[in-house]
Design a protein around this motif. Structure first.
Motif, PDB file in Angstrom:
ATOM      1  N   SER A  29      -2.238   6.860 -16.042  1.00  0.00           N
ATOM      2  CA  SER A  29      -3.322   5.993 -15.813  1.00  0.00           C
ATOM      3  C   SER A  29      -4.637   6.621 -16.696  1.00  0.00           C
ATOM      4  O   SER A  29      -5.360   5.938 -17.456  1.00  0.00           O
ATOM      5  N   GLN A  30      -4.796   7.986 -16.606  1.00  0.00           N
ATOM      6  CA  GLN A  30      -6.110   8.605 -17.364  1.00  0.00           C
ATOM      7  C   GLN A  30      -5.783   8.608 -18.864  1.00  0.00           C
ATOM      8  O   GLN A  30      -6.774   8.452 -19.478  1.00  0.00           O
ATOM      9  N   THR A  31      -4.454   8.633 -19.111  1.00  0.00           N
ATOM     10  CA  THR A  31      -4.247   8.565 -20.769  1.00  0.00           C
ATOM     11  C   THR A  31      -4.102   7.354 -21.358  1.00  0.00           C
ATOM     12  O   THR A  31      -4.163   7.452 -22.770  1.00  0.00           O
ATOM     13  N   ASN A  32      -4.086   6.237 -20.743  1.00  0.00           N
ATOM     14  CA  ASN A  32      -3.834   4.887 -20.984  1.00  0.00           C
ATOM     15  C   ASN A  32      -4.833   4.476 -22.379  1.00  0.00           C
ATOM     16  O   ASN A  32      -5.969   4.305 -21.657  1.00  0.00           O
ATOM     17  N   LYS A  33      -4.502   4.240 -23.469  1.00  0.00           N
ATOM     18  CA  LYS A  33      -5.497   3.752 -24.546  1.00  0.00           C
ATOM     19  C   LYS A  33      -5.697   2.433 -24.416  1.00  0.00           C
ATOM     20  O   LYS A  33      -6.544   1.695 -25.225  1.00  0.00           O
ATOM     21  N   SER A  34      -4.623   1.697 -23.973  1.00  0.00           N
ATOM     22  CA  SER A  34      -4.673   0.270 -24.108  1.00  0.00           C
ATOM     23  C   SER A  34      -5.339  -0.310 -22.880  1.00  0.00           C
ATOM     24  O   SER A  34      -6.194   0.334 -22.353  1.00  0.00           O
ATOM     25  N   GLU A  35      -4.918  -1.726 -22.535  1.00  0.00           N
ATOM     26  CA  GLU A  35      -5.540  -2.506 -21.500  1.00  0.00           C
ATOM     27  C   GLU A  35      -5.432  -1.363 -20.252  1.00  0.00           C
ATOM     28  O   GLU A  35      -4.337  -1.026 -19.880  1.00  0.00           O
ATOM     29  N   SER A  36      -6.130  -1.540 -19.188  1.00  0.00           N
ATOM     30  CA  SER A  36      -6.046  -0.607 -18.052  1.00  0.00           C
ATOM     31  C   SER A  36      -5.239  -1.606 -17.152  1.00  0.00           C
ATOM     32  O   SER A  36      -5.335  -2.604 -16.906  1.00  0.00           O
ATOM     33  N   LEU A  37      -4.258  -0.907 -16.855  1.00  0.00           N
ATOM     34  CA  LEU A  37      -3.232  -1.549 -16.020  1.00  0.00           C
ATOM     35  C   LEU A  37      -3.291  -1.186 -14.387  1.00  0.00           C
ATOM     36  O   LEU A  37      -3.559  -0.156 -13.845  1.00  0.00           O
ATOM     37  N   PRO A  38      -3.155  -2.387 -13.386  1.00  0.00           N
ATOM     38  CA  PRO A  38      -3.336  -2.043 -12.046  1.00  0.00           C
ATOM     39  C   PRO A  38      -2.056  -1.108 -11.646  1.00  0.00           C
ATOM     40  O   PRO A  38      -1.179  -1.113 -12.246  1.00  0.00           O
ATOM     41  N   LEU A  39      -2.417  -0.491 -10.588  1.00  0.00           N
ATOM     42  CA  LEU A  39      -1.301   0.638 -10.167  1.00  0.00           C
ATOM     43  C   LEU A  39       0.233  -0.019  -9.904  1.00  0.00           C
ATOM     44  O   LEU A  39       1.252   0.608 -10.540  1.00  0.00           O
ATOM     45  N   MET A  40       0.382  -1.101  -9.434  1.00  0.00           N
ATOM     46  CA  MET A  40       1.520  -1.549  -9.041  1.00  0.00           C
ATOM     47  C   MET A  40       1.887  -2.140 -10.367  1.00  0.00           C
ATOM     48  O   MET A  40       3.315  -2.128 -10.478  1.00  0.00           O
ATOM     49  N   SER A  41       1.255  -2.306 -11.421  1.00  0.00           N
ATOM     50  CA  SER A  41       1.841  -2.955 -12.642  1.00  0.00           C
ATOM     51  C   SER A  41       2.550  -1.693 -13.366  1.00  0.00           C
ATOM     52  O   SER A  41       3.825  -1.890 -13.871  1.00  0.00           O
ATOM     53  N   LEU A  42       1.697  -0.714 -13.226  1.00  0.00           N
ATOM     54  CA  LEU A  42       2.292   0.573 -13.911  1.00  0.00           C
ATOM     55  C   LEU A  42       3.602   0.952 -13.186  1.00  0.00           C
ATOM     56  O   LEU A  42       4.552   1.488 -14.011  1.00  0.00           O
ATOM     57  N   VAL A  43       3.551   1.115 -11.748  1.00  0.00           N
ATOM     58  CA  VAL A  43       4.845   1.465 -11.269  1.00  0.00           C
ATOM     59  C   VAL A  43       5.837   0.538 -11.562  1.00  0.00           C
ATOM     60  O   VAL A  43       6.912   1.069 -11.973  1.00  0.00           O
ATOM     61  N   GLY A  44       5.638  -0.931 -11.733  1.00  0.00           N
ATOM     62  CA  GLY A  44       6.824  -1.693 -11.849  1.00  0.00           C
ATOM     63  C   GLY A  44       7.116  -1.421 -13.365  1.00  0.00           C
ATOM     64  O   GLY A  44       8.528  -1.562 -13.830  1.00  0.00           O
ATOM     65  N   LYS A  45       6.220  -1.245 -14.450  1.00  0.00           N
ATOM     66  CA  LYS A  45       6.526  -1.042 -15.906  1.00  0.00           C
ATOM     67  C   LYS A  45       7.519   0.280 -16.066  1.00  0.00           C
ATOM     68  O   LYS A  45       8.377   0.398 -16.529  1.00  0.00           O
ATOM     69  N   MET A  46       7.129   1.422 -15.229  1.00  0.00           N
ATOM     70  CA  MET A  46       7.891   2.523 -15.387  1.00  0.00           C
ATOM     71  C   MET A  46       9.083   2.299 -14.909  1.00  0.00           C
ATOM     72  O   MET A  46      10.149   2.888 -15.408  1.00  0.00           O
ATOM     73  N   TYR A  47       9.275   1.649 -13.510  1.00  0.00           N
ATOM     74  CA  TYR A  47      10.742   1.515 -12.960  1.00  0.00           C
ATOM     75  C   TYR A  47      11.428   0.720 -13.898  1.00  0.00           C
ATOM     76  O   TYR A  47      12.560   1.013 -14.209  1.00  0.00           O
ATOM     77  N   ARG A  48      10.908  -0.384 -14.426  1.00  0.00           N
ATOM     78  CA  ARG A  48      11.641  -1.395 -15.264  1.00  0.00           C
ATOM     79  C   ARG A  48      12.056  -0.420 -16.627  1.00  0.00           C
ATOM     80  O   ARG A  48      13.275  -0.736 -16.988  1.00  0.00           O
ATOM     81  N   ASP A  49      11.216   0.195 -17.139  1.00  0.00           N
ATOM     82  CA  ASP A  49      11.502   0.960 -18.624  1.00  0.00           C
ATOM     83  C   ASP A  49      12.613   2.402 -18.227  1.00  0.00           C
ATOM     84  O   ASP A  49      13.432   2.459 -19.166  1.00  0.00           O
ATOM     85  N   GLN A  50      12.320   2.857 -17.170  1.00  0.00           N
ATOM     86  CA  GLN A  50      12.916   4.118 -16.989  1.00  0.00           C
ATOM     87  C   GLN A  50      13.677   4.539 -15.394  1.00  0.00           C
ATOM     88  O   GLN A  50      14.434   5.571 -15.404  1.00  0.00           O
ATOM     89  N   GLY A  51      13.810   3.374 -14.763  1.00  0.00           N
ATOM     90  CA  GLY A  51      14.361   3.814 -13.297  1.00  0.00           C
ATOM     91  C   GLY A  51      13.553   4.796 -12.622  1.00  0.00           C
ATOM     92  O   GLY A  51      12.393   5.201 -13.061  1.00  0.00           O
ATOM     93  N   MET A  52      13.980   5.223 -11.635  1.00  0.00           N
ATOM     94  CA  MET A  52      13.531   6.171 -10.718  1.00  0.00           C
ATOM     95  C   MET A  52      13.385   7.657 -11.582  1.00  0.00           C
ATOM     96  O   MET A  52      12.312   8.362 -11.218  1.00  0.00           O
ATOM     97  N   SER A  53      14.218   7.900 -12.465  1.00  0.00           N
ATOM     98  CA  SER A  53      14.049   8.992 -13.201  1.00  0.00           C
ATOM     99  C   SER A  53      12.592   9.205 -14.004  1.00  0.00           C
ATOM    100  O   SER A  53      12.040  10.355 -14.221  1.00  0.00           O
ATOM    101  N   GLY A  54      12.105   8.128 -14.392  1.00  0.00           N
ATOM    102  CA  GLY A  54      10.754   8.105 -15.015  1.00  0.00           C
ATOM    103  C   GLY A  54       9.714   8.633 -14.177  1.00  0.00           C
ATOM    104  O   GLY A  54       8.939   9.248 -14.540  1.00  0.00           O
ATOM    105  N   PHE A  55       9.746   8.652 -12.904  1.00  0.00           N
ATOM    106  CA  PHE A  55       8.678   9.203 -11.945  1.00  0.00           C
ATOM    107  C   PHE A  55       8.853  10.630 -11.816  1.00  0.00           C
ATOM    108  O   PHE A  55       7.814  11.150 -11.277  1.00  0.00           O
ATOM    109  N   TYR A  56      10.094  10.946 -12.425  1.00  0.00           N
ATOM    110  CA  TYR A  56      10.539  12.506 -12.029  1.00  0.00           C
ATOM    111  C   TYR A  56      10.356  13.143 -13.382  1.00  0.00           C
ATOM    112  O   TYR A  56      10.630  14.298 -13.609  1.00  0.00           O
ATOM    113  N   ARG A  57       9.972  12.536 -14.636  1.00  0.00           N
ATOM    114  CA  ARG A  57       9.783  13.219 -15.922  1.00  0.00           C
ATOM    115  C   ARG A  57       8.802  14.407 -15.746  1.00  0.00           C
ATOM    116  O   ARG A  57       7.635  14.189 -15.229  1.00  0.00           O
ATOM    117  N   GLY A  58       9.222  15.531 -16.444  1.00  0.00           N
ATOM    118  CA  GLY A  58       8.150  16.680 -16.242  1.00  0.00           C
ATOM    119  C   GLY A  58       8.275  17.428 -14.933  1.00  0.00           C
ATOM    120  O   GLY A  58       7.692  18.349 -14.723  1.00  0.00           O
TER     121      GLY A  58
END
Length: 186
Positions: A29-58
């Protein structure tokens, strides 16, 4: 000292695992350079692109960071109190001993944690639909190769400016509560 290091390390590790998904979303959210995404949209995009593992990167570097941060804070604070008492003659349980020792702990927290912060931020800041690094080691090697070893301490002063007062307030509060409830201080 060893028990304090272990306790700090364990609590840091558990907290990192529990909080990592929120840390990833905050960083994106802090480093997003494009349009600001609502939290639930960001959650949905992360889950769609990487599944649960995306939330645990790093998460590995986040755990190591938290272990290092908490172990450094508690260990340096305890050791510093001894040195402060020996050097100044102040009492171990005095507020000025606690203040000075916690300020030192904040400095050494910054020294030990900055490289983890740098790598963690790079890992978490990857786009949701791309993988720039294969993990912590790959990110560390690429960062040092591309920007030099000192880049791991980029932002040292602002990080210290955050850690020093945070550590001071936490440790002074702990000392106050220990005293108020009749426990021996750190």
């Amino acid at each position: 000292v060893h028990m304090k290091l272990l306790a700090g390390a364990l609590t840091g590790a558990v907290g990192s695992v529990a909080g990592n998904p929120f840390d990833v979303l905050k960083t994106l959210s802090q480093t997003n350079k494009s349009e600001s995404l609502p939290l639930m949209s960001l959650v949905g995009k992360m889950y769609r692109d990487q599944g649960m593992s995306g939330f645990y990167r790093g998460v590995q570097v986040n755990i190591m960071r938290a272990i290092t941060l908490n172990a450094t804070k508690m260990g340096v604070y305890d050791i510093s109190k001894g040195y402060v008492v020996d050097t100044t003659g102040w009492k171990r349980n005095s507020a000025k001993t606690a203040f000075f020792s916690s300020f030192l702990a904040g400095f050494f927290m910054t020294v030990t944690v900055s490289p983890f912060d740098r790598v963690r931020t790079a890992l978490m800041n990857q786009p949701t639909d791309a993988k720039l690094y294969e993990g912590m080691s790959d990110c560390l090697v690429k960062t040092v190769r591309n920007e030099g070893i000192l880049s791991l301490w980029k932002g040292f002063i602002p990080i210290w400016a955050r850690f020093a007062p945070m550590a001071t307030l936490q440790l002074l509060t702990i000392e106050f509560l220990y005293s108020a409830f009749g426990f021996k201080g750190i």
